[in-house]
Design an enzyme around this catalytic site. Structure first.
Site, PDB file in Angstrom:
ATOM      1  CE1 TYR A  11      11.463   1.741 -61.212  1.00 45.77           C
ATOM      2  CE2 TYR A  11      12.572   1.531 -63.313  1.00 45.77           C
ATOM      3  CZ  TYR A  11      12.496   2.089 -62.058  1.00 45.77           C
ATOM      4  OH  TYR A  11      13.423   2.994 -61.655  1.00 45.77           O
ATOM      5  CG  PHE A  21      10.104   2.849 -53.999  1.00 46.09           C
ATOM      6  CD1 PHE A  21      11.197   2.571 -54.794  1.00 46.09           C
ATOM      7  CD2 PHE A  21       9.206   1.840 -53.735  1.00 46.09           C
ATOM      8  CE1 PHE A  21      11.390   1.317 -55.329  1.00 46.09           C
ATOM      9  CE2 PHE A  21       9.381   0.578 -54.257  1.00 46.09           C
ATOM     10  CZ  PHE A  21      10.477   0.315 -55.059  1.00 46.09           C
ATOM     11  CG  ASP A  22      12.622   4.817 -59.115  1.00 43.97           C
ATOM     12  OD1 ASP A  22      12.424   5.905 -59.689  1.00 43.97           O
ATOM     13  OD2 ASP A  22      13.564   4.059 -59.422  1.00 43.97           O
ATOM     14  CB  ILE A  39      17.376  -5.718 -55.667  1.00 41.56           C
ATOM     15  CG1 ILE A  39      16.142  -5.559 -56.549  1.00 41.56           C
ATOM     16  CG2 ILE A  39      17.743  -4.424 -54.959  1.00 41.56           C
ATOM     17  CD1 ILE A  39      14.870  -5.172 -55.791  1.00 41.56           C
ATOM     18  CE1 TYR A  65      18.255  -1.176 -53.203  1.00 37.91           C
ATOM     19  CE2 TYR A  65      15.891  -1.493 -53.489  1.00 37.91           C
ATOM     20  CZ  TYR A  65      17.120  -1.090 -53.991  1.00 37.91           C
ATOM     21  OH  TYR A  65      17.207  -0.621 -55.277  1.00 37.91           O
ATOM     22  CG  PHE A  82       9.772  -3.339 -58.690  1.00 41.68           C
ATOM     23  CD1 PHE A  82      10.254  -2.058 -58.931  1.00 41.68           C
ATOM     24  CD2 PHE A  82      10.321  -4.065 -57.652  1.00 41.68           C
ATOM     25  CE1 PHE A  82      11.253  -1.526 -58.136  1.00 41.68           C
ATOM     26  CE2 PHE A  82      11.310  -3.553 -56.860  1.00 41.68           C
ATOM     27  CZ  PHE A  82      11.790  -2.271 -57.103  1.00 41.68           C
TER      28      PHE A  82
END
Length: 83
Positions: A11, A21-22, A39, A65, A82
Site C-alpha cells: 500500500y 505518511f507510510d 483501523i 485514527y 490508501f
C-alpha cells in the site's frame, strides 16, 4: 478475509494534501498483519477484496485514527487515502 485472518498488503498511504505518511511500496516490501488489529477502514475495505485485488480506500477520521490522529505522522481528524 475475516477479522481473524492474517492478510498481506502492499500500500501507499497519503493525507488529503498528498503527503505520504507510510508506504510499503516505497519500502519495497508488503506487510502482513491480522486484519482485526488495524483501523476500521482497513477491516471493512480489505475484507471486501480478493487475493491479488487492488483498491483505493478513502478513510474518514471516524473509521481511521479519529480526532486523536496518530502523532506525529497523522494529524487529528485526518482523512486518509490508501492505494
Amino acid at each position: 478475509p475475516t477479522d481473524a485472518s492474517t492478510v498481506q498488503v502492499h500500500y501507499h498511504g497519503t493525507l488529503a494534501d498528498g503527503t505520504v505518511f507510510d508506504s510499503s511500496v516505497q519500502r519495497g516490501e508488503p506487510i502482513k498483519f491480522p486484519l482485526g488489529n488495524v483501523i476500521k477502514a482497513w477491516q471493512e475495505g480489505v475484507a471486501l477484496m480478493k487475493v491479488g485485488g487492488k483498491a483505493t480506500l478513502l478513510c474518514p477520521p471516524n473509521i481511521a485514527y479519529g480526532e486523536q490522529g496518530s502523532p506525529p505522522v497523522i494529524p487529528p481528524g485526518a482523512t486518509l487515502k490508501f492505494e
